[in-house]
Structures are given as structure tokens and as C-alpha cells.
Design an enzyme around this catalytic site. Structure first.
Site, short mmCIF file in Angstrom:
data_model
loop_
_atom_site.label_atom_id
_atom_site.label_comp_id
_atom_site.label_asym_id
_atom_site.label_seq_id
_atom_site.Cartn_x
_atom_site.Cartn_y
_atom_site.Cartn_z
N GLN A 202 0.82 -1.21 0.00
CA GLN A 202 0.00 0.00 0.00
C GLN A 202 0.86 1.27 0.00
OE1 GLN A 202 -3.01 0.54 -0.67
NE2 GLN A 202 -3.81 -1.54 -0.66
N SER A 203 2.08 1.16 -0.51
CA SER A 203 3.00 2.30 -0.49
C SER A 203 2.47 3.50 -1.28
CB SER A 203 4.33 1.84 -1.08
OG SER A 203 5.13 2.94 -1.44
N ASN A 204 2.42 4.66 -0.61
CA ASN A 204 2.06 5.90 -1.31
C ASN A 204 3.17 6.27 -2.28
OD1 ASN A 204 -0.40 6.54 0.18
ND2 ASN A 204 0.95 6.84 1.93
#
Ligand SMILES: Cc1ncc(COP(=O)(O)O)c(C=O)c1O
Length: 355
Positions: A86-88
Site C-alpha cells: 500500500q505504499s504511497n
């Protein structure tokens, strides 16, 4: 030297640094009227959630302007980077690459395993962008072990691409290197310029920001030194701070300054990391962060990310309530984005944000 002259000199030192235009700057700076009235302080927000280029902005767009500037200048055609599923940062890289015609390859560690079926949140956005995605399982829960595996898989992929005649620019997790950190040196210059133009605002006493890989922190530290700003910077750990982190951030700030032809006298003793609002750990919300998210939403209509920016805002509220921030102080919350985490797995969004 006067502030104006320092700013002018800082702009000059950026003249030869390659940069790709990705975002919309300056991002808005505005007062949080309802929270300020209730907390008896001047609470302001810097809206780096609105950096663009898509509606899912955030701090990485600033870093990527310099990182992709360099990638293009050096003639690469692919970009490889790393993060959690879920890395921005990975999501913003996939988006930014589309804008400048580079191909994004993402190595993502499943700290929170994606569910079966349709991807959620940032992973969905990565898929919409047609990024090449490699997911590294993390069954032991040890993200650093999984990240090591991801790095060796990426090294093999880079070699493969080179054999095919392609060239790959590698960006570390969070874009946290000297070039990426320049984005936040520049961001501080932008803030100083805005303060100068805002009637009745002469500066801030405290600046709060969410700290993960430390690239944003390093850029702000370097910017503070460059512009001789004396506000207290409060980096709030989101769950990645380990022994030696401060030394690394100080060294990164020094490396960013040397890209600008400046020397640094920064050391790790010159700042403190707030570690009391981390909660259960990285990618996990805490009771305080969920409640801070809710407060900002209900009082100001602004959304933060549950596992990054909500922790920084929780620290700011906690310090206001506990008296660590004095009445009538001027406080800035640097909103670094991440609201797309709200559409991720339930472990990330948390249970306490809907009633
Ligand atoms: C929304 C958001 N805020 C803050 C951070 C922390 O920035 P940095 O990695 O530069 O410390 C990140 C990413 O790591 C992020 O995604």
C-alpha cells in the site's frame, strides 16, 4: 544575512539541478480555523496532499520531480522502486512515470497481505497505471528480510532489462536519497515565500510531519540550515524508526546540501523524533491516530491517511492537549498525503473511523 538574501541564494543553488515538472506548486497554506479556536493556538496546514499530478498527491511528488529529472537526464527508460503493497511512494512513482514517459517497476513487500480478488487502495492505482508489479510475501512479518529479497529480485530484473538494451534508474524506498530530499529543501523555500506573503504571519514555532524513510525530514533539515530557520521541527515516527535513524537522516540532509554546493554542520543531536504516537507499528493505525483522523475530518473537512499523516496530526493534537505546545503558539501540520490509504485493507484503515 537577511531572510530574503538567504532565499535568493537558495534559489540560485538549484539552478543546475535537473527537474521534471510533475505537480502544482505552491501547495495551499491555510489556517485551521475551528481547531485553532478550540485549542487556543494558531494551527495551520500545508497541503502537500494536493501536490498532484493526480488527485492522489503527497510528499513523493516533490521528491520525484528531482528523481525523475535525474533519471531523464541520465537517459534511463525504466524506474525501479520499492515499498509496501500500500505504499504511497510506489503509487506516486507509477503515476509520475506515466507523466514523463518512463516505465515503472514496483517491488512491493506484503507487510499487510493484499486480499484475494480485486486490489484495493494504492495497489489498485498501481494496477490502473499498468506498473510492472512484483509482490514479495512477508510471512514472518519481518519487512526488512522481505525487502532484502525484493532488492535481489530487482537486481536480477535490472540485469535482464540491460541485456534487452534498456536502462533502469533505481529509487530507494520512499525516494529517500540525496536527490529526492532536494524536494523538501525546495518545499521549505516555498513555505518561507508563502509566509512572507501572508499578512500577519511571521513564521511558525513548531512544524509537524510524518516520518517514514526520513527523506522528507532530511530535506526539511537541510532547508532549515540553508535558510537559517529556527522553528522546531517535530518528525513523528510512523513505525520505521530504528537505532541509527537520526544519524542517517542527518547524513542525508548533509548529502542533499552538498548537491547544492553547500557544507552542512548538521548533527543528529539537533532534532528529536517523536516516537510516542507510532501505535502498534508500521502500516497499523493507533487509537490516537484514528481519533486524530476523525477530528480533522469532522472539524475541518480534511482527510489524512490512517497510518502516516494521522500519526503526525495525533502528535500535534496530543502536544496541544498536554501543554507541550503553549497557548497562542503558531503550529504547522505538514500534510504529506496518503488519504488513498483510506481505501486499503481494513487492518490499515482501522475500525474506529466509522461509527
Ligand atoms: C503520506 C506519507 N506521509 C509521510 C511519509 C513519510 O515520508 P518519508 O518517507 O520521506 O519519511 C510517507 C512515506 O513514507 C507517506 O506516504
Amino acid at each position: 544575512m537577511k531572510k530574503d538574501q538567504l532565499l535568493e541564494q537558495a534559489y540560485k543553488s538549484f539552478e543546475n539541478i535537473p527537474r521534471e515538472s510533475l505537480g502544482f506548486f505552491p501547495t495551499p497554506l491555510h489556517r485551521l480555523n475551528n481547531i485553532s479556536a478550540r485549542c487556543k493556538a494558531e494551527v495551520w496546514i500545508k497541503r502537500d496532499d494536493l501536490t498532484g499530478p493526480s488527485i492522489f498527491g503527497g510528499n513523493k511528488t516533490r521528491k520525484l520531480e528531482y528523481l525523475l529529472g535525474r533519471a531523464k537526464k541520465e537517459g534511463h527508460d525504466h524506474v525501479i522502486t520499492y515499498g509496501a503493497t500500500q505504499s504511497n511512494h510506489a503509487m506516486q512513482t507509477a503515476i509520475a512515470c506515466r507523466k514523463v514517459g518512463l516505465k515503472a517497476i514496483l517491488y512491493l513487500v506484503a507487510v499487510v497481505p493484499p486480499g484475494e480478488g480485486r486490489p484495493l487502495g494504492n495497489l489498485l492505482l498501481d494496477r490502473i497505471m499498468d506498473a510492472e508489479i512484483h509482490i514479495e510475501p512477508c510471512p514472518s512479518g519481518d519487512a526488512s528480510e522481505a525487502m532484502e529479497k525484493a532488492r535481489s529480485a530487482a537486481a536480477a530484473r535490472i540485469k535482464e532489462l540491460e541485456k534487452e538494451g534498456s536502462s533502469c534508474y533505481e529509487i530507494p524506498p520512499g525516494g529517500a536519497n540525496d536527490t529526492g530530499s532536494l524536494g523538501y529543501v525546495q518545499a521549505l523555500m516555498e513555505l518561507c515565500e508563502q509566509i512572507r506573503q501572508e499578512p500577519g504571519l511571521s513564521g511558525f514555532d513548531h512544524v509537524y510531519q510524518a516520518t517514514g524513510t526520513g527523506g522528507t525530514l532530511a530535506g526539511l533539515l537541510a532547508g532549515k540550515e540553508l535558510l537559517q530557520e529556527d522553528f522546531e521541527l517535530v518528525p513523528v515516527d510512523v513505525g520505521l524508526v530504528k537505532p541509527g535513524f537520526k544519524e542517517q537522516a542527518a547524513a542525508l540532509a548533509g548529502a542533499a546540501l552538498s548537491l547544492l554546493g553547500r557544507k552542512s554542520s548538521l548533527d543528529a543531536g539537533s532534532f528529536t523524533i517523536e516516537e510516542s504516537f507510532t501505535g502498534p507499528g508500521y502500516e497499523m493505525p493507533s487509537v490516537e491516530s484514528s481519533s486524530a483522523l476523525k477530528e480533522l475530518a469532522l472539524e475541518e473537512g480534511i482527510l489524512v491517511g490512517p497510518v502516516y499523516t494521522a500519526k503526525a496530526f495525533a502528535a500535534l493534537l496530543g502536544h496541544l492537549q498536554g501543554g507541550k505546545i503553549k497557548e497562542n503558539s503558531r503550529v504547522l501540520f505538514w500534510h504529506t498525503g496518503g488519504a488513498s490509504e483510506l481505501f486499503a485493507e481494513a487492518q490499515i484503515t482501522g475500525d474506529n473511523i466509522i461509527r
